[in-house]
Design an enzyme around this catalytic site. Structure first.
Site, PDB file in Angstrom:
ATOM      1  N   TYR A 161       0.818  -1.217   0.000  1.00 22.64           N
ATOM      2  CA  TYR A 161       0.000   0.000   0.000  1.00 22.64           C
ATOM      3  C   TYR A 161       0.852   1.268   0.000  1.00 22.64           C
ATOM      4  CZ  TYR A 161      -3.604   3.389   1.260  1.00 22.64           C
ATOM      5  OH  TYR A 161      -4.438   4.478   1.279  1.00 22.64           O
ATOM      6  N   LYS A 165       1.145   4.148  -3.059  1.00 25.55           N
ATOM      7  CA  LYS A 165       0.820   5.562  -2.881  1.00 25.55           C
ATOM      8  C   LYS A 165       2.046   6.449  -3.100  1.00 25.55           C
ATOM      9  CE  LYS A 165      -3.597   5.248  -2.113  1.00 25.55           C
ATOM     10  NZ  LYS A 165      -4.557   5.829  -3.089  1.00 25.55           N
TER      11      LYS A 165
END
Length: 236
Positions: A161, A165
């Site tokens: 994750y 990002k």
């Protein structure tokens, strides 16, 4: 009237962002992978439902056709995202258990999906007098925060994750340089209570959406290529 498309908007931060922008006078296209859920959400808000799966070229192309037929686009909010490393019981898949498949699935939505949507909608955005792109990032994308001992981000064990990002942040910087007439920024909504984190977040969707809405309303003289939360500029 400003025409705005929000991906992943049938619930959570996307839904609340749509609500606030509609209240502020925007015409909002509510993008949703599930057409029926999107239709119900759009009816509730007074938005225009658009079936849009950011992982599917044909779905994105059809969404472009729909929005173009209605007159064009001024603001794109890339909100759709997944965090499959956040498993049940608040256990995060860390480096020892990370697989290429988990990384691939995460990037397919969070990174490739963002590129897919941006690429497809660029022609419409470039026709706007004041085009804006908001990429919903995360505080976990900050390399500074993840490498500074003592902070909450430093203790976070996941890989897929935050890596995805961080890639979104890089996309933001490079697209902003490539298209200087557009305002393109990344935002960190904060740890917001949504289905993405099993509703464990510390703040409401109203609070989390504030920075997304604020950056969706920027003008031609406002910053571009930046990374912001509700308090201001974040360290890369």
């Amino acid at each position: 009237m400003t025409a705005t498309l929000i991906t992943g908007a049938n619930k959570g931060l996307g839904f609340e962002t749509a609500r606030q922008l509609i209240a502020g006078g925007h015409t909002v296209y509510l993008g949703s992978r599930d057409a029926e859920r999107g239709r119900r959400a759009a009816e509730q808000l007074g938005a225009r439902a658009v079936q849009l799966d950011v992982t599917d070229d044909a779905s994105v192309a059809a969404a472009v056709t729909t929005v173009e037929a209605d007159g064009g686009l001024d603001v794109l909010v890339n909100n759709a995202g997944i965090a499959e490393e956040w498993t049940s019981g608040n256990v995060v898949v860390g480096a020892a258990d990370l697989t290429a498949d988990l990384m691939r699935r995460t990037f397919e939505t969070n990174v490739f999906g963002t590129v897919r949507v941006l690429h497809a909608f660029l022609p419409l955005l470039l026709r706007s007098a004041a085009p804006v792109v908001v990429n919903v990032s995360s505080g976990l994308a900050s390399l500074t925060r993840l490498t500074t001992p003592g902070g909450r981000s430093y203790a976070y064990p996941g890989v897929a994750y935050p890596a995805s990002k961080a890639a979104v942040n890089m996309l933001t910087v490079q697209y902003a340089k490539a298209f200087p007439t557009m305002r393109i920024n990344a935002v960190e909504p904060g740890f917001t209570s949504t289905d993405l984190n099993g509703n464990t977040g510390a703040q409401t969707v109203e609070e989390g959406a504030e920075i997304i809405v604020r950056m969706a309303r920027v003008g031609p003289d406002d910053p571009t290529g930046g990374y912001f939360d509700a308090e201001g500029t974040l360290p890369w």
